[in-house]
Enzyme design. Sequence first.
Site, PDB file in Angstrom:
ATOM      1  N   SER A  40      -5.038  -2.799  -0.787  1.00  0.00           N
ATOM      2  CA  SER A  40      -4.758  -2.076  -2.030  1.00  0.00           C
ATOM      3  C   SER A  40      -3.784  -2.922  -2.845  1.00  0.00           C
ATOM      4  CB  SER A  40      -4.185  -0.695  -1.736  1.00  0.00           C
ATOM      5  OG  SER A  40      -2.929  -0.782  -1.108  1.00  0.00           O
ATOM      6  N   HIS A 153      -7.132   2.547   3.568  1.00  0.00           N
ATOM      7  CA  HIS A 153      -6.901   2.022   4.912  1.00  0.00           C
ATOM      8  C   HIS A 153      -7.638   2.808   5.991  1.00  0.00           C
ATOM      9  CE1 HIS A 153      -2.910   0.010   3.461  1.00  0.00           C
ATOM     10  NE2 HIS A 153      -3.990  -0.566   2.987  1.00  0.00           N
ATOM     11  N   GLN A 161      -2.434   7.019   1.025  1.00  0.00           N
ATOM     12  CA  GLN A 161      -2.646   5.903   1.938  1.00  0.00           C
ATOM     13  C   GLN A 161      -1.775   5.936   3.194  1.00  0.00           C
ATOM     14  OE1 GLN A 161      -3.277   1.817   0.152  1.00  0.00           O
ATOM     15  NE2 GLN A 161      -1.261   1.498   1.044  1.00  0.00           N
ATOM     16  N   GLU A 162      -0.489   6.296   3.024  1.00  0.00           N
ATOM     17  CA  GLU A 162       0.429   6.151   4.158  1.00  0.00           C
ATOM     18  C   GLU A 162       1.378   7.335   4.303  1.00  0.00           C
ATOM     19  OE1 GLU A 162       2.374   2.316   3.713  1.00  0.00           O
ATOM     20  OE2 GLU A 162       0.496   1.435   3.022  1.00  0.00           O
ATOM     21  N   GLU A 203      -3.428   0.151   9.703  1.00  0.00           N
ATOM     22  CA  GLU A 203      -2.023  -0.114  10.019  1.00  0.00           C
ATOM     23  C   GLU A 203      -1.572   0.596  11.291  1.00  0.00           C
ATOM     24  OE1 GLU A 203       0.348   0.393   6.468  1.00  0.00           O
ATOM     25  OE2 GLU A 203      -0.628  -1.327   5.530  1.00  0.00           O
ATOM     26  N   ASP A 240       3.555   6.804   1.031  1.00  0.00           N
ATOM     27  CA  ASP A 240       3.027   5.830   0.071  1.00  0.00           C
ATOM     28  C   ASP A 240       1.604   6.263  -0.276  1.00  0.00           C
ATOM     29  OD1 ASP A 240       2.145   3.833  -1.524  1.00  0.00           O
ATOM     30  OD2 ASP A 240       2.120   2.269   0.021  1.00  0.00           O
ATOM     31  N   GLU A 285       6.731   5.986  -2.312  1.00  0.00           N
ATOM     32  CA  GLU A 285       6.345   4.671  -2.836  1.00  0.00           C
ATOM     33  C   GLU A 285       5.115   4.824  -3.732  1.00  0.00           C
ATOM     34  OE1 GLU A 285       5.704   1.772   0.271  1.00  0.00           O
ATOM     35  OE2 GLU A 285       4.262   0.694  -0.968  1.00  0.00           O
ATOM     36  N   ASP A 312       5.731  -0.753  -5.712  1.00  0.00           N
ATOM     37  CA  ASP A 312       4.995  -1.795  -4.974  1.00  0.00           C
ATOM     38  C   ASP A 312       4.010  -2.479  -5.930  1.00  0.00           C
ATOM     39  OD1 ASP A 312       3.309  -3.263  -3.323  1.00  0.00           O
ATOM     40  OD2 ASP A 312       2.531  -1.556  -2.214  1.00  0.00           O
ATOM     41  N   LYS A 337       6.882  -7.955  -0.621  1.00  0.00           N
ATOM     42  CA  LYS A 337       5.785  -8.557   0.137  1.00  0.00           C
ATOM     43  C   LYS A 337       5.705 -10.035  -0.235  1.00  0.00           C
ATOM     44  CE  LYS A 337       2.762  -4.433   0.197  1.00  0.00           C
ATOM     45  NZ  LYS A 337       1.814  -3.671  -0.654  1.00  0.00           N
ATOM     46  N   HIS A 365       5.014  -5.534   5.454  1.00  0.00           N
ATOM     47  CA  HIS A 365       3.813  -6.214   5.924  1.00  0.00           C
ATOM     48  C   HIS A 365       2.689  -6.001   4.909  1.00  0.00           C
ATOM     49  CE1 HIS A 365       2.016  -2.282   7.786  1.00  0.00           C
ATOM     50  NE2 HIS A 365       2.539  -2.099   6.606  1.00  0.00           N
ATOM     51  N   ARG A 366       1.476  -6.480   5.212  1.00  0.00           N
ATOM     52  CA  ARG A 366       0.264  -6.112   4.477  1.00  0.00           C
ATOM     53  C   ARG A 366      -0.657  -5.376   5.446  1.00  0.00           C
ATOM     54  NH1 ARG A 366       0.205  -8.044  -0.886  1.00  0.00           N
ATOM     55  NH2 ARG A 366      -1.114  -6.191  -1.038  1.00  0.00           N
ATOM     56  N   SER A 367      -1.676  -4.730   4.902  1.00  0.00           N
ATOM     57  CA  SER A 367      -2.594  -4.017   5.792  1.00  0.00           C
ATOM     58  C   SER A 367      -3.403  -4.996   6.646  1.00  0.00           C
ATOM     59  CB  SER A 367      -3.498  -3.082   5.005  1.00  0.00           C
ATOM     60  OG  SER A 367      -4.111  -3.759   3.934  1.00  0.00           O
ATOM     61  N   LYS A 388       8.825  -1.727   6.260  1.00  0.00           N
ATOM     62  CA  LYS A 388       7.672  -0.980   6.772  1.00  0.00           C
ATOM     63  C   LYS A 388       6.705  -2.002   7.339  1.00  0.00           C
ATOM     64  CE  LYS A 388       4.501  -0.414   2.866  1.00  0.00           C
ATOM     65  NZ  LYS A 388       3.660   0.556   2.139  1.00  0.00           N
TER      66      LYS A 388
END
Length: 428
Positions: A40, A153, A161-162, A203, A240, A285, A312, A337, A365-367, A388
């Site tokens: 994303s 994800h 997403q999170e 993730e 997020d 986020e 982000d 990131k 991190h990234r996915s 995260k």
Amino acid sequence: EIARLDALEILDSRGNPTLAVTATLGNGVKATAKVPSGASTGKREAVELRDDDLARYNGKGVLKARAHVETEIQNRVRGFDANDQAALDKALCDLDGTPNKARLGANAILGVSLAVARASAADRSLPLYASLGNESANLIPAPWFNVLNGGRHANNSVDFQEFMISPVGAPNYSEGLRVAAETFHALKAILQKRGYSTAVGDEGGFAPQLKSNEEPVELILEAILKAGHQPGIDVVLVLDPATSELFEDGEYVFAKSDKSRKSPEQMIEYWTRLLDQYREIWALEDGAAEDDRSGWQQLTKALGNRIQLIGDDNFVTNPKIFRQGIKDGIANGILIKLNQIGTVTETLECIQIARENGYGAVISHRSGETDDTSIADLAVAAGMGQIKTGSVSRGERIAKYNRFLEIERELGARARYAGASVYERWQA
Ligand code: PGA
Ligand code: ZN
């Protein structure tokens, strides 16, 4: 000095190609960095160069980026002082010549920048966190563990997403990790009991078919209690929703759940109501989309003195874009990131800007990840108390969490745990 650069096309945690870059110094010291990859992504991120050769990896190969490392970039930086990261990174940016690293590829450039940072640390016999920061760096972050995945994800019915938990009440990092893992296992048991899937998303969080975007919050609160911890005290929640992915023609579309549409104003009302209902949520986020500047401003006005609002997709770890966002009154924290911007120096610059402006900075991190653990060290070096890097499952996520255990042991009595301290300014 830098003697040699080698690059390898490897796979990331989603099975897509990415780069591993090894920097060798004149005295034989060498170090490798592996580059992550997002799903994303923000529109203004630095460009991840892909081959677009459909005969290989659906066009996702990185042989061009690999070649750039081993030819043009190597020719330019051979002989450079590995300890002068700023000069190296500037040379990489200049050599690329574009504002978004589109020519050589941000994946090629970051691989080199980070491999040299690691080689420099090794050369000076310093751990990376001490080499990147200063030798007094000792703050271990309270991570955001992404225990339930939705959005892009996971192929489930959850738009956001999170859904993350942060063990802010723990006395130290290793106890915090234990609390997070216990909560994760309690959540698994609850999902299982209700007949939900316990398969995990990109993730490492669970990715069940749920009835609404709020059900994950309820399930996680239940899991915290079941694990014997107190929601809102021992463990807090962070969301997020990655709303840039939901934003279509000026509206937020909940396409995966109830198909409803919300105007930016309605979206802010939604967040306000949700945060009123769930006081355990301490950070949000990307609560507004990258293209919804006025929505971001309104969101910040409405909630910015109450919880942490992290940008982000809208800031993309870009010092120039971030400075403008601060001027525009957007957010009170930034997600960091490395591959959104492509060099270690520009990443550190963003963290410095955050610090100077009273913004939070959450290393991320990234996915799509690898077993590279540099971001754990970066988080300690930055000293901003937050990171995260996924759930407490999947090796590429666990690698980072385990790295903090090593750092904690290495620091010994000097180690401090960020806990709830970073949130104090929003809880007056
Ligand atoms: P990405 O997602 O790595 O797929 O971009 C992470 C995030 O949105 O924070
Ligand atoms: Zn995000």
